[in-house]
Design an enzyme around this catalytic site. Structure first.
Site, PDB file in Angstrom:
ATOM      1  N   GLU A 149      34.398  51.311  62.741  1.00 42.88           N
ATOM      2  CA  GLU A 149      34.091  50.405  61.617  1.00 42.88           C
ATOM      3  C   GLU A 149      32.615  50.497  61.219  1.00 42.88           C
ATOM      4  O   GLU A 149      31.713  50.418  62.072  1.00 42.88           O
ATOM      5  CB  GLU A 149      34.428  48.944  61.986  1.00 42.88           C
ATOM      6  CG  GLU A 149      34.077  47.985  60.841  1.00 42.88           C
ATOM      7  CD  GLU A 149      34.691  46.601  60.943  1.00 42.88           C
ATOM      8  OE1 GLU A 149      35.418  46.323  61.908  1.00 42.88           O
ATOM      9  OE2 GLU A 149      34.422  45.797  60.016  1.00 42.88           O
ATOM     10  N   ASP A 191      45.116  41.947  67.541  1.00 43.85           N
ATOM     11  CA  ASP A 191      43.717  41.860  67.963  1.00 43.85           C
ATOM     12  C   ASP A 191      43.584  40.856  69.103  1.00 43.85           C
ATOM     13  O   ASP A 191      44.195  39.780  69.061  1.00 43.85           O
ATOM     14  CB  ASP A 191      42.864  41.353  66.788  1.00 43.85           C
ATOM     15  CG  ASP A 191      41.894  42.404  66.290  1.00 43.85           C
ATOM     16  OD1 ASP A 191      41.583  43.345  67.046  1.00 43.85           O
ATOM     17  OD2 ASP A 191      41.464  42.281  65.134  1.00 43.85           O
ATOM     18  N   ASP A 235      41.999  39.923  63.752  1.00 42.17           N
ATOM     19  CA  ASP A 235      41.380  38.590  63.801  1.00 42.17           C
ATOM     20  C   ASP A 235      40.634  38.298  62.490  1.00 42.17           C
ATOM     21  O   ASP A 235      40.125  37.191  62.288  1.00 42.17           O
ATOM     22  CB  ASP A 235      40.481  38.410  65.029  1.00 42.17           C
ATOM     23  CG  ASP A 235      39.338  39.413  65.085  1.00 42.17           C
ATOM     24  OD1 ASP A 235      39.272  40.292  64.198  1.00 42.17           O
ATOM     25  OD2 ASP A 235      38.516  39.311  66.014  1.00 42.17           O
ATOM     26  N   SER A 236      40.645  39.265  61.560  1.00 38.48           N
ATOM     27  CA  SER A 236      40.201  38.991  60.185  1.00 38.48           C
ATOM     28  C   SER A 236      41.042  37.857  59.600  1.00 38.48           C
ATOM     29  O   SER A 236      40.650  37.222  58.612  1.00 38.48           O
ATOM     30  CB  SER A 236      40.330  40.249  59.313  1.00 38.48           C
ATOM     31  OG  SER A 236      41.598  40.850  59.492  1.00 38.48           O
TER      32      SER A 236
HETATM   33  O1  KIV Z   1      40.480  42.188  62.230  1.00 36.02           O
HETATM   34  C1  KIV Z   1      40.605  43.188  61.503  1.00 36.02           C
HETATM   35  O2  KIV Z   1      41.139  43.135  60.392  1.00 36.02           O
HETATM   36  C2  KIV Z   1      40.091  44.450  62.005  1.00 36.02           C
HETATM   37  C3  KIV Z   1      40.062  45.602  61.061  1.00 36.02           C
HETATM   38  C4  KIV Z   1      38.930  45.389  60.127  1.00 36.02           C
HETATM   39  C5  KIV Z   1      39.986  46.894  61.750  1.00 36.02           C
HETATM   40  O3  KIV Z   1      39.688  44.536  63.129  1.00 36.02           O
END
Ligand code: KIV
Length: 288
Positions: free
Chosen positions: A186, A87, A48-49
């Protein structure tokens, strides 16, 4: 050449048992996923980044199920070897366990995800268990939780004090007992990640969690040097695409303004006969 062996949750467990490191990157589109899959990365996370590095939000909170599904489909079309994990975005699992299962099923059926990831420890164990019981592998995620930024007040390293470390250990245990096949750590100090990694049967995948995790994950835009704002301490940049792109855009604009692009080699031509006919009918305007 034989097709490369597909990575499954079991592959990751085997890698941990053999002491071999797991590699993971985020991807949100077809070309990026194709290149990293061909390079041999084990896990591709449609994180979700996405909200922050692709969609221009200042947190992951606005990301929707439709956003993740749309990008996951593109990633899945490109991926043959890596395990594709999607995610669960903010709001897709927090309101009820039934809704969490429904949304995890959607990520698999509509997005093509092969596993889902959700943030949280003890409080989310029952949710992890039910999604896993529905037949969907779950990756846990503890430590710094970007979806809890409103509560925590920022993106802060977790587990610096003994109480927080013990809370993290409980979280890790709960996620494992709930049936998760791996767990992202994290933003936690390296010695704490080491302790968690040693007591877990499932692999830990670190981001800002030091060298002792069973694997490492980074956001692909960070890896490629496409960072538009702050670069976190834990990021290693393997390319400098931002500078390359800025230079490419500037040179394109310059070439077009100067009348240097396109050249005759970059243009389509006519046969002499058609050129002559064109000139007869329309005069010299038709000349290049
Ligand atoms: O959303 C994302 O990119 C993540 C990573 C930072 C593990 O959850």
């Amino acid at each position: 050449m034989a097709a490369p062996e597909k990575v499954t949750p079991q592959t990751l467990l085997d890698l941990k048992r053999r002491g071999q490191k797991i590699t993971a990157l985020t991807a949100y589109d077809y070309p990026m996923a194709k290149l990293m899959d061909e390079a041999g990365v084990d896990v591709i996370l449609v994180g979700d980044s996405l909200g922050m590095v692709v969609l221009g939000y200042d947190s992951t909170l606005p990301v929707t199920m439709d956003d993740v599904i749309h990008h996951c489909r593109a990633v899945r079309r490109a991926t043959h070897r890596a395990l594709v994990v999607a995610d669960m975005p903010f709001g897709s699992y927090q309101t009820s366990i039934d809704r969490a299962v429904e949304n995890a099923v959607r990520l698999v059926k509509d997005g093509g995800a092969e596993a889902v990831k959700l943030e949280g420890g003890v409080s989310w164990a029952a949710t992890i268990e039910r999604i896993q019981q529905a037949g969907i592998p779950v990756m846990g995620h503890i430590g710094l939780l970007p979806q809890s930024v409103l509560l925590s007040g920022g993106y802060k390293v977790q587990g610096r004090e003994i109480d927080d470390i013990e809370r993290l250990l409980h979280d890790a245990d709960a996620v494992q007992e709930a049936g998760a096949f791996s767990i992202v750590l994290e933003g936690i100090p390296a010695p704490v990640a080491k302790l968690i990694t040693q007591r877990m049967n499932i692999p830990t995948i670190g981001i800002g969690a030091g060298i002792h995790c069973d694997g490492q994950i980074l956001v692909v835009h960070d890896v490629l040097g496409l960072i538009l704002n702050h670069k976190p301490k834990f990021v290693r940049t393997y390319a400098h695409l931002r500078e390359e792109m800025e230079d490419a855009f500037a040179r394109f604009i310059e070439d077009v303004h100067r009348g240097d692009f396109p050249s005759s080699e970059e243009s389509y031509t006519l046969t002499d006969d058609v050129e002559r006919l064109l000139e007869e009918r329309y005069g010299s305007h038709s000349h290049d």
